[in-house]
Design an enzyme around this catalytic site. Sequence first.
Site, PDB file in Angstrom:
ATOM      1  N   ARG A 129       0.832  -1.202   0.000  1.00 23.48           N
ATOM      2  CA  ARG A 129       0.000   0.000   0.000  1.00 23.48           C
ATOM      3  C   ARG A 129       0.869   1.255   0.000  1.00 23.48           C
ATOM      4  O   ARG A 129       0.611   2.213  -0.749  1.00 23.48           O
ATOM      5  CB  ARG A 129      -0.911  -0.012   1.236  1.00 23.48           C
ATOM      6  CG  ARG A 129      -1.735   1.254   1.480  1.00 23.48           C
ATOM      7  CD  ARG A 129      -2.800   1.449   0.450  1.00 23.48           C
ATOM      8  NE  ARG A 129      -3.773   2.472   0.858  1.00 23.48           N
ATOM      9  CZ  ARG A 129      -4.632   3.049   0.029  1.00 23.48           C
ATOM     10  NH1 ARG A 129      -4.654   2.710  -1.250  1.00 23.48           N
ATOM     11  NH2 ARG A 129      -5.482   3.952   0.467  1.00 23.48           N
TER      12      ARG A 129
ATOM     13  N   CYS B 284     -19.777  -0.004   7.283  1.00 27.95           N
ATOM     14  CA  CYS B 284     -20.467   0.802   8.305  1.00 27.95           C
ATOM     15  C   CYS B 284     -21.856   0.264   8.628  1.00 27.95           C
ATOM     16  O   CYS B 284     -22.086  -0.281   9.705  1.00 27.95           O
ATOM     17  CB  CYS B 284     -20.564   2.255   7.841  1.00 27.95           C
ATOM     18  SG  CYS B 284     -18.986   3.117   7.823  1.00 27.95           S
TER      19      CYS B 284
END
Length: 426
Positions: free
Chosen positions: A41, A262
Amino acid sequence: MINETKDLKLAIVGLGYVGLPLGLEFAKKRKVIGFDIDEKRIEELKSGIDKNLESTEQEIQFAKQLNFTNNQDELRYANCYIITVPTPIDVRKKPNLKPLLTASEIVGKFLKKEDLVIYESTVYPGCIEDVCVPILEKFSKLKFNQDFFCGYSPERINPGDKKHTISNIIKITSGSTKEAANLVDNLYNEIITAGTHRASSIKVAESAKVIENTQRDLNIALINELSIIFNKLDIDTQDVLEAAGSKWNFLPFRPGLVGGHCIGVDPYYLTHKSESIGYYPKIILAGRKINDDMGEYVASKLVKKLKKKNIEVEGAKILIMGLTFKENCADMRNSGVEKVIQKLQEYKCDIDLYDPWAEKEEIFKTYKIYPQIELRQNTYDGIVISVAHEEFKKIGINTILNLCNKNHVIYDLKYLFSKDQTDLRL
């Protein structure tokens, strides 16, 4: 403790959907250490590549004050650590705090007197002070609220949303002391043009965050249940919602698959905490069950329609259009379409997958199916349009119809097309 924001030296711990946009925004104002344990990353970000497609190459490379690193030693140069790691659930739908605990341990090793640690990850009420702080104390050998301080400012990132960006969404802030709360609030006001809401305590801020998506989850669950009822009554749900929506205070929710990091997760953090204090939630878990079961419901409706059209279910060629948890983003985490695919595989359908946003390697890793790059005409017995990507609207219903065999079923979960152009809708 440190009194002035100008004296804060920032380190963002975790550079995913939350940490990267936050780091880029702060880097417009000050130097920032951007830390992530994922070496790949970091290398991608140094090259200007965001695999999540939330930030552009220009935005990343323009952020000259943001230093990307996976070297823990560089954290020693910070005195304010903002932890933005994921807080998922495990297979038992219980909070998986491992990333949060690991991040707290890493920060704890470099914590110094007067330092400030701010958490943005979604947690249950009491988690920061009861779970994270003891780890910080253990690895730093320092005393909470005497030697170091904490804050909580829950993330409100909305992947794929280019309108509600980090700077123009009101930010909740809080601190472990009045002075810490002031410092946290002043820090975020540097970048949040919409302003902040200072919560009275960390627990209040934690609670506010976890109920935001719980409320949305319950509202969607209600509409999903209504859509099931209306389908049984042979009434078009969209027609009903448009009629009811003519009243000024009717809430404009729509049925659909519920997923992501979420809405499909946060309610379980709240119910976990609730159960730990002896209260078993009823409405929240009932809503979760409805939304969790929608994938199987969609698959069963498709199978029934295939049978009604005399299409052999076993071996039926089915195209799933859309694998991310929402439109116009690359995030596949906890996508509701996963259960649709699993159920259709149980029926022994032959599945093709297509999503212009999702990363090809991630698709194969999740489903062990190579995604389609180009779609073939006259191929499919059934097509499920599961995500409302702009690309699908641009493709248009006529092109989608050309992908199908003469006898086919098109299931439009997102109302992208009119009811007379498709066979099934939620």
